[in-house]
Each structure stands twice: as C-alpha cells, then as structure tokens.
Design a protein around this motif. Structure first.
Motif, PDB file in Angstrom:
ATOM      1  N   VAL A 184       0.845  -1.200   0.000  1.00 25.68           N
ATOM      2  CA  VAL A 184       0.000   0.000   0.000  1.00 25.68           C
ATOM      3  C   VAL A 184       0.876   1.244   0.000  1.00 25.68           C
ATOM      4  O   VAL A 184       0.652   2.191  -0.773  1.00 25.68           O
ATOM      5  CB  VAL A 184      -0.964  -0.007   1.213  1.00 25.68           C
ATOM      6  N   VAL A 185       1.916   1.247   0.837  1.00 22.13           N
ATOM      7  CA  VAL A 185       2.810   2.409   0.915  1.00 22.13           C
ATOM      8  C   VAL A 185       3.530   2.601  -0.417  1.00 22.13           C
ATOM      9  O   VAL A 185       3.632   3.726  -0.938  1.00 22.13           O
ATOM     10  CB  VAL A 185       3.824   2.230   2.076  1.00 22.13           C
ATOM     11  N   VAL A 186       4.041   1.509  -0.993  1.00 23.19           N
ATOM     12  CA  VAL A 186       4.736   1.583  -2.285  1.00 23.19           C
ATOM     13  C   VAL A 186       3.766   2.047  -3.368  1.00 23.19           C
ATOM     14  O   VAL A 186       4.082   2.913  -4.201  1.00 23.19           O
ATOM     15  CB  VAL A 186       5.378   0.219  -2.645  1.00 23.19           C
ATOM     16  N   SER A 187       2.564   1.495  -3.384  1.00 24.84           N
ATOM     17  CA  SER A 187       1.555   1.880  -4.384  1.00 24.84           C
ATOM     18  C   SER A 187       1.184   3.350  -4.252  1.00 24.84           C
ATOM     19  O   SER A 187       1.012   4.051  -5.260  1.00 24.84           O
ATOM     20  CB  SER A 187       0.296   1.013  -4.237  1.00 24.84           C
ATOM     21  N   MET A 188       1.061   3.822  -3.027  1.00 22.18           N
ATOM     22  CA  MET A 188       0.752   5.237  -2.807  1.00 22.18           C
ATOM     23  C   MET A 188       1.886   6.121  -3.335  1.00 22.18           C
ATOM     24  O   MET A 188       1.634   7.157  -3.961  1.00 22.18           O
ATOM     25  CB  MET A 188       0.526   5.521  -1.309  1.00 22.18           C
ATOM     26  N   GLY A 189       3.118   5.705  -3.102  1.00 23.12           N
ATOM     27  CA  GLY A 189       4.266   6.457  -3.603  1.00 23.12           C
ATOM     28  C   GLY A 189       4.268   6.505  -5.125  1.00 23.12           C
ATOM     29  O   GLY A 189       4.487   7.565  -5.733  1.00 23.12           O
ATOM     30  N   ILE A 190       4.026   5.352  -5.739  1.00 19.34           N
ATOM     31  CA  ILE A 190       3.980   5.289  -7.210  1.00 19.34           C
ATOM     32  C   ILE A 190       2.826   6.154  -7.729  1.00 19.34           C
ATOM     33  O   ILE A 190       2.976   6.900  -8.698  1.00 19.34           O
ATOM     34  CB  ILE A 190       3.843   3.829  -7.682  1.00 19.34           C
ATOM     35  N   SER A 191       1.678   6.060  -7.056  1.00 22.48           N
ATOM     36  CA  SER A 191       0.515   6.848  -7.484  1.00 22.48           C
ATOM     37  C   SER A 191       0.805   8.339  -7.400  1.00 22.48           C
ATOM     38  O   SER A 191       0.457   9.104  -8.304  1.00 22.48           O
ATOM     39  CB  SER A 191      -0.702   6.520  -6.613  1.00 22.48           C
ATOM     40  N   LYS A 192       1.458   8.773  -6.308  1.00 24.12           N
ATOM     41  CA  LYS A 192       1.793  10.194  -6.163  1.00 24.12           C
ATOM     42  C   LYS A 192       2.771  10.633  -7.234  1.00 24.12           C
ATOM     43  O   LYS A 192       2.659  11.732  -7.792  1.00 24.12           O
ATOM     44  CB  LYS A 192       2.360  10.466  -4.772  1.00 24.12           C
ATOM     45  N   GLU A 193       3.745   9.785  -7.538  1.00 24.27           N
ATOM     46  CA  GLU A 193       4.723  10.123  -8.579  1.00 24.27           C
ATOM     47  C   GLU A 193       4.042  10.229  -9.940  1.00 24.27           C
ATOM     48  O   GLU A 193       4.282  11.171 -10.706  1.00 24.27           O
ATOM     49  CB  GLU A 193       5.822   9.061  -8.621  1.00 24.27           C
ATOM     50  N   LEU A 194       3.163   9.265 -10.242  1.00 24.36           N
ATOM     51  CA  LEU A 194       2.440   9.300 -11.517  1.00 24.36           C
ATOM     52  C   LEU A 194       1.517  10.511 -11.588  1.00 24.36           C
ATOM     53  O   LEU A 194       1.393  11.146 -12.645  1.00 24.36           O
ATOM     54  CB  LEU A 194       1.644   8.005 -11.712  1.00 24.36           C
ATOM     55  N   LEU A 195       0.873  10.845 -10.479  1.00 26.90           N
ATOM     56  CA  LEU A 195       0.008  12.015 -10.448  1.00 26.90           C
ATOM     57  C   LEU A 195       0.814  13.289 -10.699  1.00 26.90           C
ATOM     58  O   LEU A 195       0.383  14.172 -11.448  1.00 26.90           O
ATOM     59  CB  LEU A 195      -0.712  12.104  -9.094  1.00 26.90           C
ATOM     60  N   GLY A 196       1.998  13.385 -10.124  1.00 30.80           N
ATOM     61  CA  GLY A 196       2.873  14.534 -10.363  1.00 30.80           C
ATOM     62  C   GLY A 196       3.266  14.634 -11.828  1.00 30.80           C
ATOM     63  O   GLY A 196       3.230  15.721 -12.423  1.00 30.80           O
ATOM     64  N   ARG A 197       3.629  13.501 -12.420  1.00 31.92           N
ATOM     65  CA  ARG A 197       3.993  13.506 -13.848  1.00 31.92           C
ATOM     66  C   ARG A 197       2.793  13.909 -14.706  1.00 31.92           C
ATOM     67  O   ARG A 197       2.930  14.658 -15.682  1.00 31.92           O
ATOM     68  CB  ARG A 197       4.476  12.119 -14.275  1.00 31.92           C
ATOM     69  N   LEU A 198       1.619  13.388 -14.338  1.00 29.49           N
ATOM     70  CA  LEU A 198       0.405  13.720 -15.083  1.00 29.49           C
ATOM     71  C   LEU A 198       0.110  15.215 -15.008  1.00 29.49           C
ATOM     72  O   LEU A 198      -0.246  15.837 -16.019  1.00 29.49           O
ATOM     73  CB  LEU A 198      -0.780  12.916 -14.536  1.00 29.49           C
ATOM     74  N   GLN A 199       0.284  15.802 -13.839  1.00 34.29           N
ATOM     75  CA  GLN A 199       0.049  17.235 -13.698  1.00 34.29           C
ATOM     76  C   GLN A 199       1.036  18.045 -14.533  1.00 34.29           C
ATOM     77  O   GLN A 199       0.666  19.039 -15.162  1.00 34.29           O
ATOM     78  CB  GLN A 199       0.132  17.641 -12.219  1.00 34.29           C
ATOM     79  N   ILE A 200       2.296  17.619 -14.563  1.00 38.43           N
ATOM     80  CA  ILE A 200       3.301  18.311 -15.382  1.00 38.43           C
ATOM     81  C   ILE A 200       2.931  18.208 -16.862  1.00 38.43           C
ATOM     82  O   ILE A 200       2.979  19.196 -17.609  1.00 38.43           O
ATOM     83  CB  ILE A 200       4.709  17.731 -15.123  1.00 38.43           C
ATOM     84  N   LEU A 201       2.524  17.002 -17.303  1.00 36.95           N
ATOM     85  CA  LEU A 201       2.116  16.821 -18.700  1.00 36.95           C
ATOM     86  C   LEU A 201       0.884  17.660 -19.026  1.00 36.95           C
ATOM     87  O   LEU A 201       0.792  18.251 -20.104  1.00 36.95           O
ATOM     88  CB  LEU A 201       1.831  15.349 -18.985  1.00 36.95           C
TER      89      LEU A 201
END
Length: 130
Positions: free
Chosen positions: A17-34
């Motif tokens: 769950v912690v790893v998935s949350m980290g990945i999700s936050k990273e992907l969300l950040g990339r999505l916002q930049i895109l």
C-alpha cells in the motif's frame, strides 16, 4: 495458518500500500506536469491561430478599404465629368450607339421572324394541299 504468517502477510500488504501510494503520487505529479505542458501548448496554439485570424481580418479590411477608395475615386471622377458637362456628350454618344445597335438587332429579329412565318405558311399550304 500461523499468526506469524498472518502478520507477515499483513506487513507485506501494508508495504505494498505504501509503495503503491508512492507510485501513485509520482504518476500524479507527472500527469500534472504533462497536463500543464499540454495546456501551455494548447494555449500557445490558440494564440497562434487567433493571431493568424487577426492578420487575415486586417488584410481583408485593408482590401475592402482599398476597393472602397477606388470606387469613390471612380464615382467622383464620373461626377466631375457630369458636372462639367464634358462627360454628358460622351454619355449621349454612347447611348446613341447602343440605341443604333439595338435597332439593328430589332430589324434582324423582325426579318428573321418574317422569314420564319413565310416558311411556316409554305409548309402549312403544302400540308393542306396533300
């Protein structure tokens, strides 16, 4: 199952769950930049298109103004000729020439109509005689 196995699985699930949350936050950040990049690109594209439309409109406006000026100059020239009387005789000559041409065309049409009537009469008399 032993309690240790259950705790181990629970610990692994919690880590996932912690790893998935980290990945999700990273992907969300990339999505916002895109998304920001895309918005900037889209906005830039819209500005470019609007600028192009503005230039086309300005060009059409200049052409319309030029055409209006040319028309005004021609009208003023004709008005000046008519006021001075110099153009009146030219206009009369032109109208007389057009009248003569119209009369000639009328005479040709009358002659053609008479010839057609004579042909029709001959044809009719030939049909009646038979």
């Amino acid at each position: 199952m032993k309690t240790e196995d259950i705790w181990e699985r629970l610990f692994e699930a919690d880590n996932m769950v912690v790893v998935s949350m980290g990945i999700s936050k990273e992907l969300l950040g990339r999505l916002q930049i895109l998304q920001q990049s895309l918005n900037t690109f889209t906005l830039g594209e819209k500005v470019r298109l609007l600028d192009k439309e503005l230039k086309e409109s300005e060009f059409l406006l200049l052409n319309a103004k030029y055409s209006a000026n040319v028309s005004n100059m021609e009208i003023n020239e004709e008005l000046g000729l008519l006021k001075s009387g110099a153009g009146a005789s030219d206009k009369v000559d032109s109208l007389e020439r057009q009248l003569r041409e119209s009369d000639l065309q009328l005479q040709c049409a009358i002659t053609y109509a008479k010839a057609s009537q004579e042909k029709q009469n001959l044809l009719y008399s030939t049909i009646v005689e038979q």
